[in-house]
Structure formats: structure tokens, C-alpha cells
Design an enzyme around this catalytic site. Structure first.
Site, short mmCIF file in Angstrom:
data_model
loop_
_atom_site.label_atom_id
_atom_site.label_comp_id
_atom_site.label_asym_id
_atom_site.label_seq_id
_atom_site.Cartn_x
_atom_site.Cartn_y
_atom_site.Cartn_z
CD1 TRP A 5 -3.05 -1.29 0.37
CD2 TRP A 5 -1.99 -2.43 1.87
NE1 TRP A 5 -3.60 -2.19 0.59
CE2 TRP A 5 -3.09 -2.96 1.46
CE3 TRP A 5 -1.09 -2.86 2.74
CZ2 TRP A 5 -3.42 -4.40 1.92
CZ3 TRP A 5 -1.44 -4.17 3.50
CH2 TRP A 5 -2.57 -4.99 2.87
CG HIS A 17 -6.46 -1.49 4.04
ND1 HIS A 17 -5.95 -2.63 4.41
CD2 HIS A 17 -5.91 -0.60 5.28
CE1 HIS A 17 -5.16 -2.75 5.34
NE2 HIS A 17 -5.15 -1.53 5.81
NE ARG A 23 -4.87 0.81 -1.45
CZ ARG A 23 -4.92 -0.70 -1.52
NH1 ARG A 23 -4.59 -1.43 -2.56
NH2 ARG A 23 -5.78 -1.13 -0.59
CD GLN A 83 -10.32 -1.28 0.15
OE1 GLN A 83 -10.41 -1.25 1.43
NE2 GLN A 83 -9.23 -1.68 -0.68
CB VAL A 105 -6.75 -12.92 6.34
CG1 VAL A 105 -7.74 -12.03 6.47
CG2 VAL A 105 -6.06 -12.70 4.93
CB ALA A 118 -11.83 -9.67 7.36
C1 FA5 Z 1 -6.86 -4.72 0.59
O1 FA5 Z 1 -7.13 -3.65 0.68
C2 FA5 Z 1 -7.28 -5.42 1.75
N1 FA5 Z 1 -7.48 -4.71 3.01
C3 FA5 Z 1 -8.11 -6.28 1.64
C4 FA5 Z 1 -8.74 -7.53 2.78
C5 FA5 Z 1 -9.70 -6.93 3.58
C6 FA5 Z 1 -8.10 -8.53 2.67
C7 FA5 Z 1 -10.00 -8.22 4.66
C8 FA5 Z 1 -8.20 -9.67 3.48
C9 FA5 Z 1 -9.29 -9.31 4.56
P1 FA5 Z 1 -6.42 -5.02 -1.78
O2 FA5 Z 1 -5.31 -3.93 -1.92
O3 FA5 Z 1 -6.16 -6.19 -2.59
O4 FA5 Z 1 -6.62 -5.40 -0.54
O5 FA5 Z 1 -7.67 -4.17 -2.34
C10 FA5 Z 1 -8.88 -4.86 -2.08
C11 FA5 Z 1 -9.81 -4.59 -3.24
O6 FA5 Z 1 -9.86 -3.14 -3.50
C12 FA5 Z 1 -9.12 -4.82 -4.67
O7 FA5 Z 1 -9.49 -6.22 -4.72
C13 FA5 Z 1 -9.74 -3.94 -5.63
O8 FA5 Z 1 -11.21 -4.21 -5.98
C14 FA5 Z 1 -9.87 -2.53 -4.93
N2 FA5 Z 1 -8.57 -1.75 -5.27
C15 FA5 Z 1 -7.44 -1.94 -4.53
N3 FA5 Z 1 -6.58 -1.12 -4.89
C16 FA5 Z 1 -7.48 -0.25 -5.72
C17 FA5 Z 1 -7.03 0.74 -6.73
N4 FA5 Z 1 -5.72 1.43 -6.66
N5 FA5 Z 1 -8.02 1.35 -7.54
C18 FA5 Z 1 -9.17 0.72 -7.74
N6 FA5 Z 1 -9.62 -0.43 -6.74
C19 FA5 Z 1 -8.64 -0.79 -6.06
#
Ligand code: FA5
Length: 357
Positions: A168, A188, A214, A228, A271, A325
Site C-alpha cells: 500500500w 484500505h 493510495r 472499498q 488473515v 474478513a
Molecule cells: C486490501 O485492501 C485488503 N484490505 C483487503 C482485505 C480485507 C483482505 C480483509 C483480507 C481481509 P487490496 O489492496 O487487494 O486489499 O484491495 C482490495 C480491493 O480493493 C481490490 O480487490 C480492488 O477491488 C480494490 N482496489 C485496490 N486497489 C485499488 C486501486 N488502486 N484502484 C481501484 N480499486 C482498488
């Protein structure tokens, strides 16, 4: 017209000039188009210093015979012009009324429609997603967008210098305490897992919507700001099967039964085990294209079983309680639902795009 209303004075004795006055007065009158111009015309010919009035005044200087002859003519002309003024005034009034009638103003007609506003496509999708989880027994809660390092990272088993922080890219708040910057725009919605567990006892079933930020280079599926929805369920006997069942049902309701869904192992420090959920790309149908980064799939969420160390850290007995989660990206879901090829369209504020939804 104004120039022709200040003519040279005719000589009173000159019969021709009375005829000239007559012909010019009538031709000027023909060009009169409104009440103001008519008044100017009247003053120019029949007013106290008007062209005809001056002829009449000059009669006294004429020999008797001439005075009678010119006087008769001038008086007839005066009557004629006065009559013409009356007639013209009546005609102008009539045409004003006719113009009003011709407009046919119907005061009972509704006014012109005002353009109506609408919900942003991500708000529409967010509401549908929340409705879906609410119908499965989840409660909606919210948390802060400006977050402490402790909630965003530390309490989620991402300590300083842990390589997982690199996942991140973070926008830090310019506020220093003890030589450090402990606040950030949350990357997040997962910090809310900790916030909620610290405040409540199981059973827990919550969804937490919100904006995340981000510091990242944008591309068709990545924005620096996105929405999110975090999901958290903690209870006795919760298993991976509950997680998969909940997410499969969510995907079926939001995307319909025909979309392909795939669970794949993934790593998140908070997790164990961790996974991601992907949907087959709406654009290429799985063949691989620019929008899905040539993978054929679009990742919509990360998920997993809440790490036992996290349960213990908030004071839960991890032998008794387990939980799952997930964190899903609303813009990605809206893209899949509407066939939107580039995530950057959502916040470019182009009404040609936004008004389609
Ligand atoms: C997370 O942010 C974790 N907090 C998710 C999580 C929650 C994992 C609970 C386990 C348990 P990640 O960085 O992969 O994970 O982002 C989750 C989702 O947010 C992605 O699958 C995507 O759909 C969305 N996302 C992430 N980054 C971006 C971005 N820069 N632009 C748009 N959508 C995004």
C-alpha cells in the site's frame, strides 16, 4: 427616420411645400412601428413647433386671398394628419394585442423541465452491494478516512519495516509526533476490523463502506482514490466455507448466475489463509486484454480468515471464536457491471460519461 423628421421649414406661401409635407408625413407615418416613434412623428408634424403648425402660424403674414387658400389646404392637411395619427395608434394597439394572441401563452402548461441530478455510478453500486450484505444479516457501520498508523498497519500485523507495507503506497498526513508521522489517509477499510472488535463482542457481522487513498500510478483498473467495503464476521464456528458461501452468493446476486467466479490464494498479513476473488473479464470474456492486464480476470476483493493473533490482540479467545474478513473494490464492481473499460472515468467529472448511469 429620425433625420427625416427634422426637415427644413417650408415657406408658408408655397403650395408645393404643403404637398411635400403631406407626402413626406404619410410616408414617414408608414414607417412608424411603435408608440414612441408615433409620438416623435406627431411632434415633428403637428407639435407646437411641428412642420405643419409652423405653416399655419405663418398664414397671418400672407395676403388675404392667399391666406384663405393656403389656410384651407393647411387645415385640411392638419385634419388629415390628425386622423392618420389616430388610425395608426389604433392599428399599433391592435397589432400588440394580436402579437400577444399569436404567442398563445398557455399558463397551464408545465415549465421547461430542469435537468435532474442522479446518483454517481459508484454510489449506485455501493448501495446495491450494501443492500446485498444487509439482506444476509450484516450491519453497516463507518470509520474515519484519516487513520492512525496503528489501525491501518500495526494492529493488522503490518509493523514498521514489514515488507507488506509496500503493498500500500501511502499518503501520510503532514503531522509529526515524536519525530514520526503517525497519521495517514487510510489505504484500505481493514482498520475498521480492529476498531469494531475493540468496541464489541462477538457475534459480529458488519460491512464498512468508505473511500481509501493510495499513492499510486493510475491505470485502467487503479485509481489513487477508490471505494472499498470491508466485511467482518466473527462468531463461534465460522469457517472458510462460510466465507466462500457468502462471497459466492454476493457475486451471484450482483453479477448474475452466468459470470465466472474464481477464488485464488493471496497474502494479507491479517488473515490466514488469505485469498482473492476474481470475476472473468467482461471485455474479453477471459481471453486477456488491456483492461484485465492480459489475465482474463478482474480482481474485485481480498479476503481470508481473521488471523488468530488479531483476535487475541483485541481480547477475543481465538480457541472459541473464528472469523472471516473481506475488502472489496466498488469501482471494480461497477466496471464489471456496466462494462466500463477504464476506472479513471469515474472521477474525471465528464457528464457525458456520468449521465449514462
Ligand atoms: C486490501 O485492501 C485488503 N484490505 C483487503 C482485505 C480485507 C483482505 C480483509 C483480507 C481481509 P487490496 O489492496 O487487494 O486489499 O484491495 C482490495 C480491493 O480493493 C481490490 O480487490 C480492488 O477491488 C480494490 N482496489 C485496490 N486497489 C485499488 C486501486 N488502486 N484502484 C481501484 N480499486 C482498488
Amino acid at each position: 427616420m429620425a433625420a427625416s423628421l427634422t426637415p427644413a421649414l417650408p415657406m408658408p406661401s408655397d403650395n408645393e411645400s404643403l404637398e411635400e409635407i403631406e407626402s413626406q408625413a404619410l410616408s414617414d407615418l408608414g414607417a412608424v412601428a411603435d408608440g414612441d416613434a408615433l409620438e416623435r412623428w406627431r411632434v415633428a408634424y403637428l407639435g407646437r413647433r411641428g412642420r405643419l403648425t409652423r405653416v399655419l402660424r405663418g398664414l397671418a403674414d400672407l395676403p388675404l386671398e392667399e391666406r384663405k387658400r393656403v389656410g384651407d389646404k393647411a387645415n385640411r392637411l392638419k385634419q388629415e394628419l390628425e386622423g392618420a395619427v389616430r388610425e395608426k395608434r389604433a392599428r399599433l394597439a391592435m397589432s400588440a394585442t394580436e402579437a400577444l394572441i399569436a404567442e398563445r401563452i398557455d399558463v397551464t402548461l408545465p415549465g421547461p423541465p430542469l435537468p435532474s441530478g442522479r446518483l454517481h455510478p459508484t454510489t449506485q453500486t455501493l448501495r446495491d452491494v450494501l443492500d446485498c450484505f444487509v439482506s444476509m444479516g450484516f450491519q453497516v457501520v463507518e470509520g474515519p478516512e484519516i487513520e492512525w498508523d496503528r489501525y491501518n498497519f500495526e494492529a493488522l500485523r503490518i509493523p514498521r519495516d514489514h515488507p507488506a507495507r509496500d503493498m500500500w503506497d501511502t499518503l501520510w498526513i503532514d503531522y509529526e509526533k515524536d519525530g514520526e508521522r503517525p497519521m495517514l489517509l487510510r489505504t484500505h477499510t481493514s482498520p475498521n476490523q480492529i476498531r469494531i472488535m475493540e468496541q464489541t463482542q462477538p457475534p459480529i457481522r458488519v460491512v464498512v463502506p468508505g473511500k481509501c487513498y493510495r499513492y499510486e500510478a493510475t491505470d485502467p483498473t487503479h485509481e489513487w482514490m477508490m471505494t472499498q467495503v470491508e466485511g467482518l464476521a466473527v462468531d463461534e464456528g465460522i469457517s472458510m466455507a462460510d466465507l466462500k458461501g457468502t462471497l459466492a452468493e454476493f457475486a451471484r446476486r450482483i453479477f448474475g448466475p452466468d459470470r465466472k467466479v474464481a477464488f485464488r490464494c493471496d497474502y494479507f498479513p491479517f488473515v490466514e489463509p488469505g485469498m482473492e476473488l476474481r470475476i472473468d473479464c467482461f471485455l474479453c470474456g477471459g481471453d486477456g486484454c488491456r483492461t484485465c492486464s492480459r489475465t482474463g480476470w478482474i480482481e474485485i476483493l481480498g479476503a481470508g480468515m481473521v488471523h488468530p493473533e488479531i483476535l487475541e490482540a483485541v481480547g477475543y479467545d481465538s480457541e472459541r471464536y473464528t472469523g472471516f474478513a473481506f475488502g472489496l473494490g466498488i469501482e471494480r464492481i461497477a466496471m464489471l457491471r456496466h462494462g466500463i473499460e477504464d476506472i479513471r472515468l469515474f472521477y474525471a467529472n465528464d457528464l457525458r460519461f456520468l449521465s449514462q448511469f
